[in-house]
Write a protein that holds these residues in place. Structure first.
Motif, short mmCIF file in Angstrom:
data_model
loop_
_atom_site.label_atom_id
_atom_site.label_comp_id
_atom_site.label_asym_id
_atom_site.label_seq_id
_atom_site.Cartn_x
_atom_site.Cartn_y
_atom_site.Cartn_z
N ARG A 1 0.85 -1.19 0.00
CA ARG A 1 0.00 0.00 0.00
C ARG A 1 0.89 1.24 0.00
O ARG A 1 1.89 1.28 0.73
CB ARG A 1 -0.92 0.02 1.24
N ARG B 1 1.21 5.58 0.29
CA ARG B 1 0.55 6.69 0.97
C ARG B 1 0.03 7.74 0.00
O ARG B 1 -1.05 8.28 0.19
CB ARG B 1 1.52 7.35 1.96
N GLU C 1 -8.05 -0.04 -3.29
CA GLU C 1 -7.95 -0.75 -2.00
C GLU C 1 -9.31 -1.29 -1.57
O GLU C 1 -9.40 -2.42 -1.06
CB GLU C 1 -7.39 0.20 -0.95
N ASP D 1 -10.07 -5.13 -0.76
CA ASP D 1 -10.46 -5.54 0.60
C ASP D 1 -11.89 -6.08 0.64
O ASP D 1 -12.19 -7.05 1.34
CB ASP D 1 -10.32 -4.37 1.56
N TRP E 1 -14.89 -7.33 15.20
CA TRP E 1 -14.74 -6.09 14.42
C TRP E 1 -16.07 -5.32 14.43
O TRP E 1 -17.10 -5.83 14.84
CB TRP E 1 -14.33 -6.38 12.98
N ARG F 1 -7.75 8.40 4.61
CA ARG F 1 -6.80 7.31 4.34
C ARG F 1 -5.55 7.44 5.20
O ARG F 1 -4.98 6.44 5.65
CB ARG F 1 -6.37 7.33 2.87
N GLN F 2 -5.11 8.67 5.42
CA GLN F 2 -3.89 8.90 6.19
C GLN F 2 -4.14 8.76 7.69
O GLN F 2 -3.21 8.44 8.45
CB GLN F 2 -3.34 10.31 5.89
N PRO G 1 -6.27 4.27 11.74
CA PRO G 1 -5.28 3.40 12.41
C PRO G 1 -5.31 2.00 11.80
O PRO G 1 -6.37 1.46 11.50
CB PRO G 1 -5.77 3.39 13.86
N ALA G 2 -4.14 1.41 11.60
CA ALA G 2 -4.09 0.05 11.10
C ALA G 2 -4.60 -0.90 12.19
O ALA G 2 -4.36 -0.66 13.38
CB ALA G 2 -2.66 -0.30 10.71
N PRO G 3 -5.32 -1.96 11.81
CA PRO G 3 -5.64 -2.42 10.46
C PRO G 3 -7.01 -1.97 9.95
O PRO G 3 -7.57 -2.59 9.03
CB PRO G 3 -5.61 -3.94 10.63
N HIS H 1 -9.80 -0.16 7.79
CA HIS H 1 -9.70 0.19 6.38
C HIS H 1 -11.08 0.55 5.82
O HIS H 1 -12.11 0.04 6.27
CB HIS H 1 -9.08 -0.94 5.57
N THR I 1 -13.29 -2.09 11.10
CA THR I 1 -12.24 -1.88 12.10
C THR I 1 -12.35 -2.85 13.25
O THR I 1 -13.46 -3.28 13.61
CB THR I 1 -12.32 -0.43 12.66
#
Length: 562
Positions: free
Chosen positions: A63, A65, A170, A174, A323, A495-496, A499-501, A503, A516
Protein backbone atom coordinates in the motif's frame (compact mmCIF):
# COMPACT_ATOMS: atom_id res chain seq x y z
CA UNK A 1 10.61 12.53 -3.39
CA UNK A 2 8.80 11.54 -6.58
CA UNK A 3 8.82 8.08 -8.13
CA UNK A 4 7.37 7.33 -11.57
CA UNK A 5 6.16 3.79 -12.17
CA UNK A 6 4.21 2.20 -14.98
CA UNK A 7 3.73 -0.86 -17.15
CA UNK A 8 5.51 -0.82 -20.51
CA UNK A 9 3.94 -2.17 -23.70
CA UNK A 10 5.78 -5.47 -23.30
CA UNK A 11 4.08 -6.02 -19.93
CA UNK A 12 7.10 -5.30 -17.76
CA UNK A 13 7.32 -2.44 -15.28
CA UNK A 14 9.69 0.49 -15.01
CA UNK A 15 10.36 2.35 -11.76
CA UNK A 16 12.17 5.68 -12.02
CA UNK A 17 13.58 7.64 -9.08
CA UNK A 18 15.77 10.75 -9.23
CA UNK A 19 18.81 8.53 -8.62
CA UNK A 20 18.03 5.33 -10.54
CA UNK A 21 15.80 3.60 -13.07
CA UNK A 22 14.76 -0.05 -12.82
CA UNK A 23 13.48 -1.58 -16.04
CA UNK A 24 12.15 -4.94 -17.18
CA UNK A 25 10.54 -5.74 -13.82
CA UNK A 26 7.89 -8.43 -13.63
CA UNK A 27 4.97 -8.00 -11.23
CA UNK A 28 6.83 -9.56 -8.32
CA UNK A 29 9.90 -7.40 -8.96
CA UNK A 30 7.77 -4.29 -9.27
CA UNK A 31 6.04 -5.03 -5.96
CA UNK A 32 9.34 -5.77 -4.22
CA UNK A 33 10.89 -2.52 -5.48
CA UNK A 34 7.79 -0.53 -4.52
CA UNK A 35 7.74 -2.01 -1.03
CA UNK A 36 11.34 -1.01 -0.43
CA UNK A 37 10.92 2.52 -1.78
CA UNK A 38 7.68 3.09 0.15
CA UNK A 39 9.27 1.97 3.40
CA UNK A 40 12.46 4.00 3.00
CA UNK A 41 11.29 7.16 1.21
CA UNK A 42 7.46 7.41 1.42
CA UNK A 43 7.52 9.06 -2.02
CA UNK A 44 4.75 10.47 -4.10
CA UNK A 45 4.17 7.84 -6.75
CA UNK A 46 3.29 9.01 -10.25
CA UNK A 47 1.18 6.43 -12.09
CA UNK A 48 -0.06 6.73 -15.69
CA UNK A 49 -3.29 5.40 -14.16
CA UNK A 50 -3.68 4.13 -10.60
CA UNK A 51 -6.64 2.06 -11.76
CA UNK A 52 -4.40 -0.03 -14.02
CA UNK A 53 -1.11 0.07 -12.06
CA UNK A 54 -1.93 0.07 -8.35
CA UNK A 55 -3.87 -3.25 -8.26
CA UNK A 56 -0.59 -5.08 -8.95
CA UNK A 57 0.88 -3.61 -5.77
CA UNK A 58 -2.22 -4.12 -3.64
CA UNK A 59 -2.44 -7.76 -4.72
CA UNK A 60 1.14 -8.18 -3.46
CA UNK A 61 0.31 -6.56 -0.11
CA UNK A 62 1.90 -3.19 -0.90
CA UNK A 63 0.00 0.00 0.00
CA UNK A 64 1.32 3.46 -0.85
CA UNK A 65 0.55 6.69 0.97
CA UNK A 66 0.45 9.15 -1.91
CA UNK A 67 0.17 9.15 -5.68
CA UNK A 68 -0.46 11.38 -8.66
CA UNK A 69 -2.77 9.87 -11.27
CA UNK A 70 -1.83 11.23 -14.70
CA UNK A 71 -5.01 9.98 -16.41
CA UNK A 72 -7.37 11.50 -13.83
CA UNK A 73 -5.43 14.78 -13.90
CA UNK A 74 -5.55 14.87 -17.69
CA UNK A 75 -9.30 14.39 -17.67
CA UNK A 76 -9.87 17.17 -15.16
CA UNK A 77 -7.55 19.57 -17.00
CA UNK A 78 -9.09 18.82 -20.39
CA UNK A 79 -12.54 19.54 -18.94
CA UNK A 80 -11.25 22.79 -17.42
CA UNK A 81 -9.89 23.80 -20.83
CA UNK A 82 -13.13 22.93 -22.60
CA UNK A 83 -11.70 19.89 -24.39
CA UNK A 84 -13.31 17.05 -22.43
CA UNK A 85 -14.08 15.17 -25.64
CA UNK A 86 -10.38 14.53 -26.23
CA UNK A 87 -8.64 11.31 -25.19
CA UNK A 88 -7.17 11.02 -21.71
CA UNK A 89 -4.74 8.28 -22.76
CA UNK A 90 -1.03 8.74 -22.11
CA UNK A 91 -0.41 8.51 -25.86
CA UNK A 92 -2.78 11.39 -26.58
CA UNK A 93 -1.44 13.46 -23.68
CA UNK A 94 2.13 12.87 -24.93
CA UNK A 95 1.17 14.10 -28.38
CA UNK A 96 -0.52 17.24 -27.05
CA UNK A 97 2.43 17.96 -24.74
CA UNK A 98 4.66 17.95 -27.81
CA UNK A 99 2.35 20.09 -29.93
CA UNK A 100 1.25 17.15 -32.07
CA UNK A 101 -2.16 15.94 -33.12
CA UNK A 102 -3.10 12.76 -31.22
CA UNK A 103 -3.31 9.75 -33.54
CA UNK A 104 -6.83 8.75 -34.62
CA UNK A 105 -6.77 5.50 -32.65
CA UNK A 106 -6.49 7.43 -29.37
CA UNK A 107 -9.24 9.94 -30.08
CA UNK A 108 -11.89 9.66 -27.38
CA UNK A 109 -15.42 8.85 -28.38
CA UNK A 110 -17.86 11.37 -26.99
CA UNK A 111 -20.00 9.71 -24.33
CA UNK A 112 -22.63 10.53 -21.78
CA UNK A 113 -19.98 10.21 -19.08
CA UNK A 114 -16.95 12.08 -20.42
CA UNK A 115 -14.95 11.64 -17.23
CA UNK A 116 -14.54 7.88 -17.61
CA UNK A 117 -10.85 7.55 -18.34
CA UNK A 118 -8.99 5.21 -20.66
CA UNK A 119 -6.73 2.96 -18.64
CA UNK A 120 -5.43 0.45 -21.19
CA UNK A 121 -1.69 0.26 -21.83
CA UNK A 122 -1.03 3.08 -24.33
CA UNK A 123 0.71 2.63 -27.66
CA UNK A 124 3.56 5.11 -27.51
CA UNK A 125 5.86 6.11 -30.37
CA UNK A 126 8.83 3.86 -30.97
CA UNK A 127 11.62 4.51 -28.51
CA UNK A 128 9.41 6.37 -26.03
CA UNK A 129 9.05 4.61 -22.69
CA UNK A 130 6.17 5.05 -20.28
CA UNK A 131 8.47 6.88 -17.86
CA UNK A 132 9.66 9.26 -20.60
CA UNK A 133 6.08 9.99 -21.60
CA UNK A 134 4.91 10.46 -18.02
CA UNK A 135 7.72 12.90 -17.23
CA UNK A 136 6.89 15.00 -20.28
CA UNK A 137 3.13 14.94 -19.67
CA UNK A 138 3.60 15.69 -15.98
CA UNK A 139 5.67 18.79 -16.74
CA UNK A 140 3.03 19.97 -19.20
CA UNK A 141 0.23 19.33 -16.70
CA UNK A 142 2.06 21.38 -14.08
CA UNK A 143 2.27 24.25 -16.58
CA UNK A 144 -1.45 23.96 -17.33
CA UNK A 145 -2.34 23.88 -13.64
CA UNK A 146 -0.37 27.09 -13.09
CA UNK A 147 -2.46 28.71 -15.83
CA UNK A 148 -5.79 27.99 -14.14
CA UNK A 149 -7.67 30.71 -12.28
CA UNK A 150 -6.93 29.14 -8.89
CA UNK A 151 -3.83 26.92 -9.22
CA UNK A 152 -3.76 25.98 -5.53
CA UNK A 153 -7.34 24.73 -5.68
CA UNK A 154 -6.65 22.72 -8.82
CA UNK A 155 -3.57 21.15 -7.22
CA UNK A 156 -5.70 20.16 -4.23
CA UNK A 157 -8.30 18.65 -6.55
CA UNK A 158 -5.72 16.60 -8.46
CA UNK A 159 -4.16 15.36 -5.22
CA UNK A 160 -7.53 14.44 -3.72
CA UNK A 161 -8.73 12.71 -6.88
CA UNK A 162 -5.49 10.74 -7.06
CA UNK A 163 -5.88 9.67 -3.42
CA UNK A 164 -9.44 8.63 -4.23
CA UNK A 165 -8.05 6.39 -6.97
CA UNK A 166 -5.85 4.65 -4.40
CA UNK A 167 -8.82 4.25 -2.05
CA UNK A 168 -10.99 2.81 -4.83
CA UNK A 169 -8.43 0.12 -5.68
CA UNK A 170 -7.95 -0.75 -2.00
CA UNK A 171 -11.69 -0.96 -1.39
CA UNK A 172 -12.16 -3.29 -4.34
CA UNK A 173 -9.37 -5.52 -3.06
CA UNK A 174 -10.46 -5.54 0.60
CA UNK A 175 -14.16 -5.88 -0.16
CA UNK A 176 -17.25 -5.14 1.88
CA UNK A 177 -17.95 -7.87 4.48
CA UNK A 178 -20.93 -9.81 3.15
CA UNK A 179 -22.74 -12.85 4.61
CA UNK A 180 -23.65 -14.96 1.60
CA UNK A 181 -25.58 -17.41 3.78
CA UNK A 182 -27.88 -14.64 5.05
CA UNK A 183 -28.33 -13.34 1.51
CA UNK A 184 -29.26 -16.83 0.30
CA UNK A 185 -31.74 -17.29 3.14
CA UNK A 186 -33.32 -13.92 2.42
CA UNK A 187 -33.78 -14.78 -1.25
CA UNK A 188 -35.46 -18.07 -0.38
CA UNK A 189 -37.76 -16.41 2.17
CA UNK A 190 -38.81 -13.68 -0.23
CA UNK A 191 -38.76 -15.46 -3.59
CA UNK A 192 -38.95 -19.16 -2.88
CA UNK A 193 -36.48 -21.91 -3.81
CA UNK A 194 -33.80 -21.17 -6.37
CA UNK A 195 -34.85 -21.73 -9.97
CA UNK A 196 -32.99 -22.49 -13.19
CA UNK A 197 -31.84 -19.57 -15.40
CA UNK A 198 -34.73 -18.12 -17.37
CA UNK A 199 -37.39 -19.27 -14.90
CA UNK A 200 -39.42 -17.14 -12.51
CA UNK A 201 -39.17 -17.85 -8.79
CA UNK A 202 -42.27 -19.22 -7.10
CA UNK A 203 -43.27 -15.89 -5.50
CA UNK A 204 -43.19 -14.10 -8.87
CA UNK A 205 -45.19 -16.88 -10.56
CA UNK A 206 -47.89 -16.60 -7.90
CA UNK A 207 -47.99 -12.79 -8.10
CA UNK A 208 -48.19 -12.90 -11.89
CA UNK A 209 -51.22 -15.17 -11.60
CA UNK A 210 -52.85 -12.78 -9.11
CA UNK A 211 -52.25 -9.86 -11.45
CA UNK A 212 -53.87 -11.62 -14.40
CA UNK A 213 -56.77 -12.71 -12.20
CA UNK A 214 -57.29 -9.11 -11.04
CA UNK A 215 -57.55 -8.09 -14.69
CA UNK A 216 -60.39 -10.56 -15.28
CA UNK A 217 -58.31 -13.61 -16.07
CA UNK A 218 -56.75 -12.24 -19.24
CA UNK A 219 -52.99 -12.95 -19.26
CA UNK A 220 -50.86 -9.92 -18.38
CA UNK A 221 -47.07 -9.97 -18.40
CA UNK A 222 -45.96 -7.92 -15.36
CA UNK A 223 -42.41 -7.78 -16.78
CA UNK A 224 -43.73 -5.89 -19.80
CA UNK A 225 -44.74 -2.27 -19.05
CA UNK A 226 -46.76 -1.96 -22.30
CA UNK A 227 -48.72 -5.08 -21.31
CA UNK A 228 -49.54 -3.54 -17.92
CA UNK A 229 -50.50 -0.18 -19.48
CA UNK A 230 -52.83 -1.92 -21.96
CA UNK A 231 -54.43 -3.96 -19.20
CA UNK A 232 -55.11 -0.83 -17.17
CA UNK A 233 -56.53 0.90 -20.24
CA UNK A 234 -58.95 -1.98 -20.74
CA UNK A 235 -60.03 -1.39 -17.14
CA UNK A 236 -60.66 2.28 -17.95
CA UNK A 237 -57.50 3.58 -16.31
CA UNK A 238 -55.15 5.63 -18.50
CA UNK A 239 -51.51 5.89 -17.41
CA UNK A 240 -48.52 6.96 -19.54
CA UNK A 241 -46.28 4.24 -18.10
CA UNK A 242 -46.23 1.42 -15.56
CA UNK A 243 -43.87 3.13 -13.18
CA UNK A 244 -44.19 2.57 -9.46
CA UNK A 245 -45.02 6.18 -8.54
CA UNK A 246 -47.81 6.26 -11.15
CA UNK A 247 -49.35 3.00 -9.98
CA UNK A 248 -49.38 3.88 -6.28
CA UNK A 249 -52.33 6.25 -6.55
CA UNK A 250 -54.55 3.90 -8.58
CA UNK A 251 -57.51 2.11 -6.98
CA UNK A 252 -57.54 -1.29 -8.69
CA UNK A 253 -57.13 -4.82 -7.27
CA UNK A 254 -54.14 -5.47 -9.56
CA UNK A 255 -52.09 -2.59 -8.18
CA UNK A 256 -51.13 -4.27 -4.90
CA UNK A 257 -49.69 -7.43 -6.46
CA UNK A 258 -48.15 -5.35 -9.26
CA UNK A 259 -46.19 -3.22 -6.81
CA UNK A 260 -45.12 -6.30 -4.84
CA UNK A 261 -44.07 -7.99 -8.09
CA UNK A 262 -41.94 -5.00 -9.06
CA UNK A 263 -40.17 -5.01 -5.70
CA UNK A 264 -39.42 -8.73 -5.72
CA UNK A 265 -38.52 -8.76 -9.41
CA UNK A 266 -35.98 -6.03 -8.76
CA UNK A 267 -34.46 -8.08 -5.94
CA UNK A 268 -34.32 -11.18 -8.17
CA UNK A 269 -32.78 -9.50 -11.22
CA UNK A 270 -30.45 -7.01 -9.52
CA UNK A 271 -29.32 -8.94 -6.42
CA UNK A 272 -30.49 -12.50 -6.85
CA UNK A 273 -28.58 -15.78 -6.93
CA UNK A 274 -26.65 -14.86 -10.10
CA UNK A 275 -25.46 -11.61 -8.51
CA UNK A 276 -24.46 -13.42 -5.34
CA UNK A 277 -22.36 -15.97 -7.24
CA UNK A 278 -20.65 -13.35 -9.40
CA UNK A 279 -19.88 -10.64 -6.86
CA UNK A 280 -19.47 -12.22 -3.42
CA UNK A 281 -16.45 -14.43 -2.78
CA UNK A 282 -14.77 -15.41 0.48
CA UNK A 283 -17.24 -13.36 2.48
CA UNK A 284 -16.59 -10.12 0.60
CA UNK A 285 -18.43 -8.03 -2.00
CA UNK A 286 -15.73 -6.68 -4.33
CA UNK A 287 -17.11 -4.22 -6.88
CA UNK A 288 -14.99 -2.17 -9.28
CA UNK A 289 -15.24 1.53 -8.45
CA UNK A 290 -14.77 4.27 -11.05
CA UNK A 291 -13.47 7.49 -9.52
CA UNK A 292 -15.12 10.53 -11.10
CA UNK A 293 -17.31 8.25 -13.19
CA UNK A 294 -20.06 10.87 -13.30
CA UNK A 295 -19.50 14.32 -14.82
CA UNK A 296 -20.11 15.98 -11.44
CA UNK A 297 -17.22 14.03 -9.90
CA UNK A 298 -19.31 11.43 -8.11
CA UNK A 299 -18.09 7.86 -8.23
CA UNK A 300 -19.63 5.16 -10.40
CA UNK A 301 -19.12 1.41 -10.44
CA UNK A 302 -18.69 -1.19 -13.14
CA UNK A 303 -21.14 -3.97 -12.40
CA UNK A 304 -22.55 -5.16 -9.13
CA UNK A 305 -24.55 -2.01 -8.35
CA UNK A 306 -22.05 -1.13 -5.64
CA UNK A 307 -23.46 2.33 -5.01
CA UNK A 308 -27.05 1.14 -4.54
CA UNK A 309 -27.16 -1.52 -1.84
CA UNK A 310 -30.89 -2.11 -1.21
CA UNK A 311 -32.07 -1.66 2.36
CA UNK A 312 -33.40 -5.22 2.44
CA UNK A 313 -29.85 -6.53 1.86
CA UNK A 314 -28.05 -4.36 4.38
CA UNK A 315 -28.50 -7.01 7.04
CA UNK A 316 -26.10 -9.13 4.95
CA UNK A 317 -23.32 -6.54 5.40
CA UNK A 318 -21.80 -7.69 8.72
CA UNK A 319 -18.53 -7.03 10.46
CA UNK A 320 -16.18 -9.91 11.13
CA UNK A 321 -16.18 -11.33 14.69
CA UNK A 322 -14.43 -8.88 17.00
CA UNK A 323 -14.74 -6.09 14.42
CA UNK A 324 -17.18 -3.23 13.81
CA UNK A 325 -18.50 -1.32 10.84
CA UNK A 326 -18.19 2.41 11.50
CA UNK A 327 -20.85 3.93 9.24
CA UNK A 328 -20.74 7.70 8.73
CA UNK A 329 -22.86 9.93 6.55
CA UNK A 330 -22.85 13.69 6.27
CA UNK A 331 -26.16 15.26 7.19
CA UNK A 332 -27.63 17.28 4.31
CA UNK A 333 -24.20 17.75 2.73
CA UNK A 334 -25.18 19.56 -0.44
CA UNK A 335 -27.26 22.34 1.20
CA UNK A 336 -24.34 22.98 3.55
CA UNK A 337 -21.91 23.05 0.64
CA UNK A 338 -24.14 25.61 -1.08
CA UNK A 339 -24.13 27.67 2.11
CA UNK A 340 -20.33 27.65 2.21
CA UNK A 341 -20.02 28.38 -1.52
CA UNK A 342 -22.36 31.36 -1.38
CA UNK A 343 -21.10 32.80 1.91
CA UNK A 344 -24.71 33.28 3.02
CA UNK A 345 -24.25 34.12 6.70
CA UNK A 346 -27.95 33.88 7.56
CA UNK A 347 -28.14 30.42 6.04
CA UNK A 348 -24.93 29.48 7.87
CA UNK A 349 -26.77 30.15 11.13
CA UNK A 350 -29.47 27.73 9.99
CA UNK A 351 -26.84 25.18 8.95
CA UNK A 352 -25.46 25.16 12.49
CA UNK A 353 -28.35 22.83 13.40
CA UNK A 354 -27.87 19.10 12.98
CA UNK A 355 -31.20 18.89 11.12
CA UNK A 356 -30.81 21.72 8.63
CA UNK A 357 -34.25 21.25 7.11
CA UNK A 358 -36.05 21.44 10.46
CA UNK A 359 -34.21 24.64 11.37
CA UNK A 360 -34.82 26.03 7.89
CA UNK A 361 -38.52 25.35 8.30
CA UNK A 362 -38.51 27.43 11.47
CA UNK A 363 -36.60 30.24 9.74
CA UNK A 364 -38.92 30.27 6.73
CA UNK A 365 -42.33 29.83 8.32
CA UNK A 366 -42.08 31.00 11.93
CA UNK A 367 -44.31 34.04 12.06
CA UNK A 368 -44.76 33.95 8.28
CA UNK A 369 -48.14 34.03 6.62
CA UNK A 370 -48.05 30.99 4.38
CA UNK A 371 -51.06 29.51 2.63
CA UNK A 372 -50.32 25.91 1.62
CA UNK A 373 -51.57 24.38 -1.60
CA UNK A 374 -55.03 22.85 -1.43
CA UNK A 375 -54.92 19.48 0.27
CA UNK A 376 -51.27 19.86 1.25
CA UNK A 377 -50.58 18.44 4.68
CA UNK A 378 -46.79 18.77 4.66
CA UNK A 379 -45.12 20.10 7.79
CA UNK A 380 -42.71 23.03 7.83
CA UNK A 381 -39.67 20.78 7.59
CA UNK A 382 -41.00 19.06 4.47
CA UNK A 383 -41.78 22.42 2.84
CA UNK A 384 -38.33 23.74 3.71
CA UNK A 385 -36.77 20.69 2.07
CA UNK A 386 -38.81 21.30 -1.08
CA UNK A 387 -37.64 24.91 -1.12
CA UNK A 388 -33.97 23.97 -0.79
CA UNK A 389 -34.15 21.18 -3.36
CA UNK A 390 -35.92 23.56 -5.73
CA UNK A 391 -33.04 25.99 -5.35
CA UNK A 392 -30.43 23.30 -6.08
CA UNK A 393 -32.32 21.45 -8.81
CA UNK A 394 -34.45 24.17 -10.37
CA UNK A 395 -37.87 22.79 -9.50
CA UNK A 396 -40.77 25.19 -10.06
CA UNK A 397 -43.85 23.00 -10.46
CA UNK A 398 -46.62 22.92 -7.89
CA UNK A 399 -45.69 24.38 -4.54
CA UNK A 400 -41.96 24.41 -5.40
CA UNK A 401 -42.13 27.77 -7.18
CA UNK A 402 -43.68 29.78 -4.33
CA UNK A 403 -41.46 28.05 -1.77
CA UNK A 404 -38.37 28.87 -3.80
CA UNK A 405 -39.54 32.47 -3.95
CA UNK A 406 -39.79 32.55 -0.16
CA UNK A 407 -36.31 31.04 0.17
CA UNK A 408 -34.98 33.69 -2.21
CA UNK A 409 -36.44 36.44 -0.03
CA UNK A 410 -34.94 35.09 3.19
CA UNK A 411 -31.59 33.84 1.85
CA UNK A 412 -30.80 35.83 -1.31
CA UNK A 413 -27.05 35.12 -1.35
CA UNK A 414 -27.47 31.34 -1.46
CA UNK A 415 -30.25 31.34 -4.05
CA UNK A 416 -28.45 33.91 -6.21
CA UNK A 417 -25.37 31.68 -6.30
CA UNK A 418 -27.18 28.78 -7.97
CA UNK A 419 -29.31 31.06 -10.12
CA UNK A 420 -26.20 32.67 -11.59
CA UNK A 421 -24.94 29.17 -12.42
CA UNK A 422 -28.30 28.39 -14.06
CA UNK A 423 -28.16 31.57 -16.12
CA UNK A 424 -24.65 30.70 -17.28
CA UNK A 425 -25.89 27.27 -18.37
CA UNK A 426 -28.82 28.77 -20.24
CA UNK A 427 -26.28 30.81 -22.23
CA UNK A 428 -24.32 27.65 -22.99
CA UNK A 429 -21.44 28.58 -20.70
CA UNK A 430 -19.47 26.26 -18.43
CA UNK A 431 -19.48 26.44 -14.66
CA UNK A 432 -16.97 25.17 -12.11
CA UNK A 433 -16.92 23.59 -8.69
CA UNK A 434 -15.06 25.06 -5.75
CA UNK A 435 -11.80 23.34 -6.74
CA UNK A 436 -12.18 23.61 -10.50
CA UNK A 437 -14.21 20.65 -11.78
CA UNK A 438 -15.77 21.94 -14.94
CA UNK A 439 -19.15 21.17 -16.45
CA UNK A 440 -19.22 19.79 -19.99
CA UNK A 441 -20.40 21.93 -22.84
CA UNK A 442 -23.91 21.39 -24.16
CA UNK A 443 -24.16 19.35 -27.35
CA UNK A 444 -24.04 20.73 -30.88
CA UNK A 445 -27.72 19.84 -31.21
CA UNK A 446 -28.48 21.96 -28.13
CA UNK A 447 -26.57 24.91 -29.60
CA UNK A 448 -28.34 24.55 -32.93
CA UNK A 449 -31.70 24.50 -31.16
CA UNK A 450 -31.04 27.45 -28.85
CA UNK A 451 -28.67 29.58 -30.89
CA UNK A 452 -30.73 30.43 -33.94
CA UNK A 453 -33.88 32.33 -34.72
CA UNK A 454 -36.94 30.24 -33.99
CA UNK A 455 -39.05 29.58 -37.08
CA UNK A 456 -42.32 29.49 -35.18
CA UNK A 457 -43.80 29.59 -31.70
CA UNK A 458 -43.42 25.85 -31.18
CA UNK A 459 -39.72 26.00 -32.07
CA UNK A 460 -39.21 28.94 -29.75
CA UNK A 461 -40.88 27.07 -26.89
CA UNK A 462 -38.69 24.05 -27.56
CA UNK A 463 -35.57 26.22 -27.51
CA UNK A 464 -36.57 27.84 -24.21
CA UNK A 465 -37.17 24.44 -22.65
CA UNK A 466 -33.78 23.19 -23.80
CA UNK A 467 -32.11 26.31 -22.45
CA UNK A 468 -33.81 26.01 -19.06
CA UNK A 469 -33.01 22.30 -18.94
CA UNK A 470 -29.29 22.91 -19.33
CA UNK A 471 -29.55 25.72 -16.80
CA UNK A 472 -30.97 23.24 -14.29
CA UNK A 473 -27.97 21.01 -14.94
CA UNK A 474 -25.40 23.76 -14.32
CA UNK A 475 -27.39 25.03 -11.32
CA UNK A 476 -26.95 21.69 -9.64
CA UNK A 477 -23.46 21.04 -11.00
CA UNK A 478 -21.80 23.78 -8.96
CA UNK A 479 -23.21 22.28 -5.76
CA UNK A 480 -22.92 18.57 -6.49
CA UNK A 481 -19.42 18.88 -7.97
CA UNK A 482 -18.25 20.96 -5.01
CA UNK A 483 -19.64 18.29 -2.69
CA UNK A 484 -17.64 15.75 -4.71
CA UNK A 485 -14.56 17.95 -4.19
CA UNK A 486 -15.13 17.92 -0.47
CA UNK A 487 -15.67 14.17 -0.18
CA UNK A 488 -12.55 13.54 -2.29
CA UNK A 489 -10.48 15.64 0.10
CA UNK A 490 -12.12 13.90 3.03
CA UNK A 491 -11.22 10.47 1.62
CA UNK A 492 -7.64 11.58 1.02
CA UNK A 493 -7.21 12.76 4.61
CA UNK A 494 -9.10 9.80 6.09
CA UNK A 495 -6.80 7.31 4.34
CA UNK A 496 -3.89 8.90 6.19
CA UNK A 497 -5.66 9.05 9.55
CA UNK A 498 -7.11 5.56 9.86
CA UNK A 499 -5.28 3.40 12.41
CA UNK A 500 -4.09 0.05 11.10
CA UNK A 501 -5.64 -2.42 10.46
CA UNK A 502 -8.89 -0.42 10.04
CA UNK A 503 -9.70 0.19 6.38
CA UNK A 504 -12.28 1.78 4.12
CA UNK A 505 -14.72 -0.72 2.63
CA UNK A 506 -17.49 1.45 1.16
CA UNK A 507 -18.07 4.96 -0.15
CA UNK A 508 -20.97 6.62 -1.92
CA UNK A 509 -21.47 10.35 -2.34
CA UNK A 510 -21.74 11.37 1.32
CA UNK A 511 -21.34 8.09 3.18
CA UNK A 512 -18.35 5.96 4.18
CA UNK A 513 -17.98 2.63 5.96
CA UNK A 514 -14.80 1.64 7.76
CA UNK A 515 -14.20 -1.96 8.86
CA UNK A 516 -12.24 -1.88 12.10
CA UNK A 517 -11.31 -3.95 15.12
CA UNK A 518 -13.92 -3.16 17.78
CA UNK A 519 -11.35 -1.63 20.14
CA UNK A 520 -10.43 0.96 17.48
CA UNK A 521 -14.00 2.06 16.68
CA UNK A 522 -13.78 5.21 18.80
CA UNK A 523 -10.46 6.19 17.22
CA UNK A 524 -11.92 5.61 13.75
CA UNK A 525 -14.93 7.77 14.63
CA UNK A 526 -12.59 10.60 15.63
CA UNK A 527 -10.57 10.13 12.43
CA UNK A 528 -13.70 10.49 10.29
CA UNK A 529 -14.90 13.57 12.18
CA UNK A 530 -11.49 15.22 11.93
CA UNK A 531 -11.20 14.41 8.22
CA UNK A 532 -14.51 16.08 7.41
CA UNK A 533 -13.52 19.16 9.42
CA UNK A 534 -10.16 19.31 7.66
CA UNK A 535 -11.79 18.94 4.24
CA UNK A 536 -14.11 21.86 5.02
CA UNK A 537 -11.16 24.03 6.07
CA UNK A 538 -9.15 23.12 2.98
CA UNK A 539 -12.03 23.92 0.64
CA UNK A 540 -13.61 26.94 2.27
CA UNK A 541 -10.91 28.34 4.55
CA UNK A 542 -10.35 28.30 8.32
CA UNK A 543 -13.02 30.96 8.85
CA UNK A 544 -15.78 28.93 7.16
CA UNK A 545 -18.87 29.40 9.38
CA UNK A 546 -20.70 26.33 8.08
CA UNK A 547 -20.95 23.26 10.26
CA UNK A 548 -20.81 19.82 8.62
CA UNK A 549 -22.29 17.39 11.17
CA UNK A 550 -22.04 13.64 10.77
CA UNK A 551 -24.20 10.74 11.79
CA UNK A 552 -21.69 8.08 12.89
CA UNK A 553 -22.59 4.66 14.20
CA UNK A 554 -20.28 1.74 15.09
CA UNK A 555 -22.46 -1.29 14.32
CA UNK A 556 -22.26 -5.00 13.73
CA UNK A 557 -24.46 -4.87 10.65
CA UNK A 558 -25.06 -2.10 8.11
CA UNK A 559 -28.82 -2.39 8.63
CA UNK A 560 -28.43 -1.08 12.19
CA UNK A 561 -26.64 2.12 11.15
CA UNK A 562 -29.80 4.11 10.45
Amino acid sequence: MQVIAGREEDGTFTVHTPSSTLTGLDEAGFARSARELEASLEPRWVFPSAESTYPVLVAAGVRVRRCYDVALAEGLLLAYEGAEEQSRSLRAAWARANGEEPPPDSAAVESAQPTLFETRVPTLPEGVTVVTAVRRVLAEQERRVAATEHPDRMRLLLAAESASALAAVEMSADGLPWRADLHEALLVSRLGPRVRPGERPKALVELAAKISEAFGGRPVNPDSPPSVVRALARAGIEVPAARKYLLKGIDHPAVGPLLEYKELSRLFTANGWAWLEEWVTDGRFRPHYVVGGVVSGRWASRGGGALQIPKVLRTCVRADPGWKLVVADAAQLEPRVLTALSGDRRLADVAAATDLYARLGEALFSGARWVPATGDDRDDRARAKIAMLSAMYGGTSGEAGPLLGLLRQRFPAAVSYVERAAQAGERGERVRSRLGRTSPAPSAAWRALTGGLASDEAAELKARRASRGWGRFTRNFVVQASAADMTAVMLATLRQRLPAPAHLVFFQHDEVIVHTPAELAEEVTTAITDSVAEAARMLFGPACPVRFPLHIAPVDTYADAK
